[in-house]
Scaffold this active site. Structure first.
Site, PDB file in Angstrom:
ATOM      1  N   SER A 206       0.851  -1.198   0.000  1.00 32.54           N
ATOM      2  CA  SER A 206       0.000   0.000   0.000  1.00 32.54           C
ATOM      3  C   SER A 206       0.881   1.240   0.000  1.00 32.54           C
ATOM      4  O   SER A 206       2.063   1.166  -0.348  1.00 32.54           O
ATOM      5  CB  SER A 206      -0.932  -0.034   1.210  1.00 32.54           C
ATOM      6  OG  SER A 206      -1.898   0.981   1.112  1.00 32.54           O
ATOM      7  N   ASN A 207       0.335   2.383   0.376  1.00 27.59           N
ATOM      8  CA  ASN A 207       1.118   3.618   0.438  1.00 27.59           C
ATOM      9  C   ASN A 207       0.622   4.475   1.599  1.00 27.59           C
ATOM     10  O   ASN A 207      -0.327   4.107   2.282  1.00 27.59           O
ATOM     11  CB  ASN A 207       1.066   4.364  -0.896  1.00 27.59           C
ATOM     12  CG  ASN A 207      -0.360   4.677  -1.285  1.00 27.59           C
ATOM     13  OD1 ASN A 207      -1.062   5.401  -0.585  1.00 27.59           O
ATOM     14  ND2 ASN A 207      -0.830   4.101  -2.391  1.00 27.59           N
ATOM     15  N   TYR A 208       1.242   5.630   1.788  1.00 33.35           N
ATOM     16  CA  TYR A 208       0.953   6.434   2.982  1.00 33.35           C
ATOM     17  C   TYR A 208      -0.275   7.339   2.868  1.00 33.35           C
ATOM     18  O   TYR A 208      -0.555   8.124   3.751  1.00 33.35           O
ATOM     19  CB  TYR A 208       2.154   7.327   3.309  1.00 33.35           C
ATOM     20  CG  TYR A 208       3.368   6.574   3.778  1.00 33.35           C
ATOM     21  CD1 TYR A 208       3.359   5.923   5.005  1.00 33.35           C
ATOM     22  CD2 TYR A 208       4.516   6.514   2.994  1.00 33.35           C
ATOM     23  CE1 TYR A 208       4.474   5.233   5.446  1.00 33.35           C
ATOM     24  CE2 TYR A 208       5.637   5.822   3.431  1.00 33.35           C
ATOM     25  CZ  TYR A 208       5.610   5.186   4.656  1.00 33.35           C
ATOM     26  OH  TYR A 208       6.704   4.509   5.089  1.00 33.35           O
ATOM     27  N   SER A 209      -0.982   7.259   1.762  1.00 35.67           N
ATOM     28  CA  SER A 209      -2.111   8.192   1.581  1.00 35.67           C
ATOM     29  C   SER A 209      -3.134   8.056   2.710  1.00 35.67           C
ATOM     30  O   SER A 209      -3.439   6.952   3.167  1.00 35.67           O
ATOM     31  CB  SER A 209      -2.783   7.879   0.241  1.00 35.67           C
ATOM     32  OG  SER A 209      -4.036   8.502   0.189  1.00 35.67           O
TER      33      SER A 209
END
Ligand code: CTP
Length: 400
Positions: A206-209
């Protein structure tokens, strides 16, 4: 939305009155000018001093105060909205009969603006025929009734009768009275938040959004009258408005399928989600166990949702993307603008000064397909969303 709106908050004598301290805070924080009226009985449950301090206005309780009896008339002519919360059975019954033995009732009988009530009572009282008849009567006279919640009641019984939560009351009145019309009859699709791509049953990419920018945009468009469809990735945010159509998606594929199914009906499509560009080619069905060697996960490209929507854009549609860049921001953003057939791109540059992920603030530059730029310096994502939506509203109204 409530800035400078004049609101009377009427409080009657029930245990739920304590929640109105928080409701008052919410209204004041939104910029409303609030005057509180209490029934004499309500003062047994909350202190007028707390309410006058928070509202910065004197609290009205008695019909005759400071040698004056016409307060109710001034109040009734002053207000843009009269909210009674909590509304007890007793005051409900007096409102239905037209009784006038306290300031709150006298103001109600003289009122010129819309009236909203949020009842709170025990479940047996709520279902009592006489009470329901009284609700019917006041509704016929255009009083709006916010439904009670189901839950634990002061009596210890579980059931109908809990006062709507202050946030629900706030959202109800904003919806009903203070939405503006810049995007009335417009359908808007917004994506937000991170996607998750499964590796095995316990791991993902995933990512930090945080999804905060997309939520702020959805709420801001909604406040300006739009019919909003928010396709959200995995985040922990709560929407302020129940009437925003909300779909939770997990992977890029889920998000793509949902967007594809809705796209044709939309007038505006705004893709703020940080979508995974790659996913594991295979998802392990069992937890992958570690051994002494490194492992390599093969990744496959995901569908670029924005690219697809640009390729299938309809004549009347406005398509807006985001560009998240760490270097050569303007060049990279304008390349995406052209390649994905966008009308606007919102450039988010990550630097030491601007860490937009997770933050409540951001600074962005909006670039149009004619390369007009509009820069928004660092500010809260809510303010930013408000300004971006106003900018787009200006473009529509001037057919730009
Ligand atoms: N986007 C999308 N689907 C993807 C990847 C991106 O819809 N699979 C959208 C994002 O929502 C955003 C825009 O494309 O509106 C640009 O995303 P960004 O991550 O900045 O760029 P990419 O196109 O993914 O390219 P790169 O990662 O190489 O910068």
């Amino acid at each position: 939305m409530l800035k400078n709106k004049k609101i009377i908050l009427g409080i009657t004598g029930g245990i739920a009155a304590y929640k109105c301290i928080y409701l008052l805070r919410l209204l004041v924080t939104e910029g409303a000018v609030v005057k509180v009226i209490m029934t004499p009985n309500a003062t047994n449950f909350v202190s007028p001093l707390v309410l006058s301090t928070l509202s910065k206005n004197a609290v009205g309780i008695h019909l005759i105060e400071n040698n004056s009896w016409e307060n109710h008339i001034h109040l009734a002519h002053w207000a843009d909205l009269f909210i009674v919360a909590p509304l007890t059975c007793n005051t409900l019954s007096k409102m239905a009969q037209g009784s006038c033995d306290n300031l709150l009732l006298a103001t109600f009988l003289s009122i010129k603006c819309p009236v909203v009530v949020a009842p709170a009572m025990d479940e047996d009282m709520w279902f009592n025929d006489a009470v329901q008849q009284n609700f019917k009567l006041i509704k016929e006279r255009q009083v709006l009734v916010i439904p009670v919640n189901v839950g634990e009641l002061a009596s210890g019984i579980y059931g109908h009768g809990r006062l709507a939560e202050p946030e629900q009351i706030l959202s109800y009145i904003k919806n009903k009275f203070f939405r503006t019309t810049e995007f009335l009859n417009k359908k808007i699709l917004i994506t937000c938040g991170p996607t998750k791509e499964k590796i095995d049953p316990v791991r993902y990419i995933s990512n930090y959004s945080s999804g905060k920018m997309g939520f702020a945009l959805a709420e801001s468009f909604y406040e300006k009258g739009a019919d909003v469809f928010l396709i959200s990735g995995t985040n922990l945010l709560n929407l302020k408005y129940n009437d925003i159509h909300f779909t939770y998606t997990e992977s890029a594929e889920d998000m793509f399928l949902k967007c594809k199914s809705l796209a044709k009906e939309m007038d505006y499509l705004i893709l703020s989600a940080a979508v995974a560009d790659y996913k594991p080619t295979e998802i392990a069905t069992q937890k992958m166990k570690k051994d002494s060697t490194d492992i390599h996960i093969q990744l496959t490209k995901t569908q670029d949702i924005l690219l697809y929507l640009g390729q299938h854009k309809l004549e009347h549609q406005t398509l807006i993307g985001f560009a998240l860049e760490t270097n050569n921001g303007f060049d990279n953003a304008t390349k995406k603008l052209k390649n994905k057939n966008l009308d606007y791109i919102i450039l988010n540059e990550i630097s030491n000064q601007n860490q937009c992920f997770q933050s409540d603030e951001n600074e962005v530059t909006m670039i149009s397909k004619n390369f007009e730029t509009q820069t928004y310096p660092k500010q809260s994502k809510k303010e930013l969303a408000h300004k971006i939506t106003l900018y787009l509203a200006h473009k529509i109204s001037h057919k730009l």
